[in-house]
Scaffold this active site. Structure first.
Site, PDB file in Angstrom:
ATOM      1  N   ASP A  99      -1.790  -1.435  11.164  1.00 53.10           N
ATOM      2  CA  ASP A  99      -1.946  -1.006   9.780  1.00 53.10           C
ATOM      3  C   ASP A  99      -1.625   0.475   9.732  1.00 53.10           C
ATOM      4  OD1 ASP A  99      -2.925  -1.020   7.037  1.00 53.10           O
ATOM      5  OD2 ASP A  99      -4.159  -2.728   7.638  1.00 53.10           O
ATOM      6  N   GLU A 256       1.995  -2.830   1.131  1.00 55.46           N
ATOM      7  CA  GLU A 256       1.009  -3.342   0.173  1.00 55.46           C
ATOM      8  C   GLU A 256       1.401  -2.818  -1.199  1.00 55.46           C
ATOM      9  OE1 GLU A 256      -3.802  -3.522  -0.531  1.00 55.46           O
ATOM     10  OE2 GLU A 256      -2.853  -1.698   0.152  1.00 55.46           O
TER      11      GLU A 256
HETATM   12  C1  GLC Z   1      -5.822  -1.151   0.827  1.00 55.81           C
HETATM   13  C2  GLC Z   1      -6.649  -1.837   1.877  1.00 55.81           C
HETATM   14  C3  GLC Z   1      -8.079  -1.718   1.489  1.00 55.81           C
HETATM   15  C4  GLC Z   1      -8.433  -0.249   1.439  1.00 55.81           C
HETATM   16  C5  GLC Z   1      -7.503   0.522   0.515  1.00 55.81           C
HETATM   17  C6  GLC Z   1      -7.613   2.003   0.736  1.00 55.81           C
HETATM   18  O1  GLC Z   1      -5.909  -1.766  -0.406  1.00 55.81           O
HETATM   19  O2  GLC Z   1      -6.234  -3.157   2.047  1.00 55.81           O
HETATM   20  O3  GLC Z   1      -8.932  -2.400   2.357  1.00 55.81           O
HETATM   21  O4  GLC Z   1      -9.742  -0.092   1.004  1.00 55.81           O
HETATM   22  O5  GLC Z   1      -6.158   0.194   0.744  1.00 55.81           O
HETATM   23  O6  GLC Z   1      -7.076   2.373   1.973  1.00 55.81           O
END
Ligand code: GLC
Length: 556
Positions: A99, A256
């Site tokens: 990640d 994401e």
């Molecule tokens: C993304 C992650 C989440 C996190 C956010 C801030 O949405 O999946 O878990 O809290 O980013 O980093």
């Protein structure tokens, strides 16, 4: 011509390490635990593992607040054991993805600590430090997504810093070329070690509009988002990371994407010279039972779900690739949402078939394969999820009654996905010999991996067979997509076609009996039923009457 690549053919298992498996008895999942489960993961038929952040972190947001990008959290192990996991995965033919959280760091990251020391400090400009009106009025009216306003005042500097998430997650200033060099160095560090790519956290937020203007309208939440979602230079920065780093490795990236249209997504993932990410994690299909966030629930609507799935299937065809998922660490368990806890196994298999055979790369989240369910806790204090607590505060401020808001919190919290994985019916579900850091769902004697391993008809074995089948049948991977019975409120029916082959997937999202008639041109008797979730599946008059949450897959 279809551009065939390994990342389109793989499927991925996601690990949220803290709750996966504890190998050293301290109550916290760790990499020793992962090491002990590599054969299990491989046996699912997946080809890769995505690790939610396992770096050192003060855990304000459980790992998404990183204090050292080039190390492993001591709770999880160290670089040595990580290397063993990496090698062990590679030996078994699985890739490993990290990640990459670069929109923000932890406020305990040395860069931030330095940046606070003075306006002349070389790290000051790593973050967004701005003057407000003294300590009373922040520089603009943006909201943080996790904690009140998006600015925090620092007495020493008489300046404020920007944090789109919690105040322990200050945003990095990606406009600073030095910050981008740091990002590249982090990427190279892991890629050189042998890691195979990244899931890029809230990546579409990394470029903010110049001048950080106040939003004209103050909303109850998320004010200002239009100034950082898909910001002005995000494509430029991602292209730079690709040109300078990623292009030198055989790796893959999935971003994401927050809430976005397929057109916006194509800007990132369309194959060709402007492509900056391989895939995008979309959100709209996760909103078939809620409004914007999982916190504000509504009755589940299959038509909403189907509309979203088809929009992404068609919208990204043929020159972009979908990321397929129904669960991850940010969403409550899918059977508790779109399926039925009463028909747990039936609806679990049906949900699996509803997405594993779509066009795209499937992701399976830990515990999903054994049908883990939400776990409702009695008190607000029992929960850990910072995002849910923020939503709770906002909802209370809007005047919603306490009891109702708490119920929304119980259903919508990300903690539902973060209870320890249920390995067996032994103490603590076999997750730890110590005291688990977070409550094990009391349903573990009934729902656990061990009991499902032996059971031919278990959900776990369904996932294995389905993932294996996907690998062996190209139509599941490269076939095109066509939806049938769009208007049905109960059935989701789609077909995939590749050359002479056809796959037909029929999913009932209801307990009720519903008559299904094969679409024109399809004769069910000519196909072979390759999957189902009931015994004795008859076809009567080129159709059948569904049993609760029935699913059937036919191959022609
Ligand atoms: C993304 C992650 C989440 C996190 C956010 C801030 O949405 O999946 O878990 O809290 O980013 O980093």
């Amino acid at each position: 011509m279809e551009n065939k690549t390994w990342y389109k053919e793989m499927s991925v298992y996601q690990i949220w390490c803290r709750s996966f498996c504890d190998g050293n008895g301290d109550g916290i999942g760790d990499l020793w635990g992962v090491l002990s489960k590599l054969d299990y993961i491989k046996s699912l038929g997946v080809d890769g593992i995505w690790f939610s952040p396992i770096y050192p972190s003060p855990n304000a947001d459980y790992g998404y607040d990183i204090s050292d990008y080039k190390n492993i959290h001591p709770d999880f192990g160290n670089l040595e054991v990580f290397k063993q996991v990496l090698d062990g995965a590679h030996e078994r033919g699985m890739r490993v993805f990290m990640d990459l959280v670069i929109n923000h760091t932890s406020d305990e990251h040395p860069w931030f600590i330095e940046s606070k020391k003075g306006k002349d400090n070389p790290y000051h400009d790593y973050y967004f430090w701005r003057k407000g009106k003294g300590k009373k009025r922040p520089p603009n009216n943006w909201d943080s997504l996790f904690e009140g306003g998006a600015w925090e005042y620092d007495e020493g500097l008489d300046e404020w810093y920007l944090h789109i998430f919690s105040k322990k997650q200050p945003d990095l200033n990606m406009d600073n070329p030095k910050v981008r060099e740091e990002v590249k160095s982090i990427m190279r560090f892991w890629l050189d070690m042998g890691v195979d790519g990244f899931r890029e956290d809230v990546i579409t937020y990394i470029s903010k509009v110049d001048g950080l203007p106040s939003a004209k309208v103050k909303l109850p939440a998320a004010t200002g988002m239009q100034y950082y979602a898909d910001g002005p230079r995000v494509h430029e920065y991602l292209a730079e990371f690709k040109r300078d780093v990623l292009d030198f490795y055989d790796c893959f990236t999935v971003g994401e994407g927050s809430l976005m249209s397929t057109n916006t997504a194509l800007g990132y993932v369309q194959e060709g010279e402007n492509q900056v990410l391989n895939m995008m994690i979309s959100f709209s299909h996760m909103q078939a039972d809620c409004l914007v966030t999982d916190f504000i629930q509504r009755p589940f609507s299959l038509t909403k779900l189907k509309k979203s799935l088809s929009e992404w299937q068609n919208g990204l065809y043929p020159n972009a690739w979908n990321c397929l998922y129904l669960e991850n660490h940010d969403h409550p368990r899918i059977i508790s949402r779109y399926g039925s806890e009463k028909y747990r196994v039936e609806s679990g298999k049906m949900l699996a078939a509803s997405y594993l055979f779509l066009r795209g790369t499937p992701f399976v989240y830990q515990g999903q394969e054994i049908g883990m369910l939400n776990n409702y806790l009695p008190n607000l204090e029992d929960y850990r999820d910072i995002m849910m607590k923020n939503n709770y505060r906002i909802a209370r401020k809007l005047g919603l009654p306490k009891k109702k808001v708490f119920e929304m919190a119980q259903k919508g919290t990300r903690d539902n996905a973060r209870t320890p994985v249920q390995w067996s019916n032994e103490k603590n579900a076999g997750f730890t010999e110590g005291t688990p850091w977070f409550g094990v769902n009391p349903n573990y004697p009934e729902i656990n991996a061990e009991s499902q391993l032996e059971d031919e008809n278990s959900l776990l074995n369904f996932y294995r067979k389905a993932l294996e089948f996907r690998k062996e049948n190209e139509v599941c991977i490269y076939g095109d997509y066509k939806e049938h019975l769009k208007n049905s409120k109960d059935l989701y029916v789609y077909e995939r076609n590749l050359g002479e082959r056809k796959l037909l997937v029929i999913c009932s999202f209801t307990e009720k009996t519903v008559r299904f008639d094969a679409p024109e041109g399809i004769d069910l008797d000519e196909g072979k039923q390759v999957f189902g979730n009931y015994e004795s599946c008859f076809v009567i008059g080129n159709g059948f009457t569904t049993r609760p949450y029935e699913m059937r897959v036919y191959l022609f």
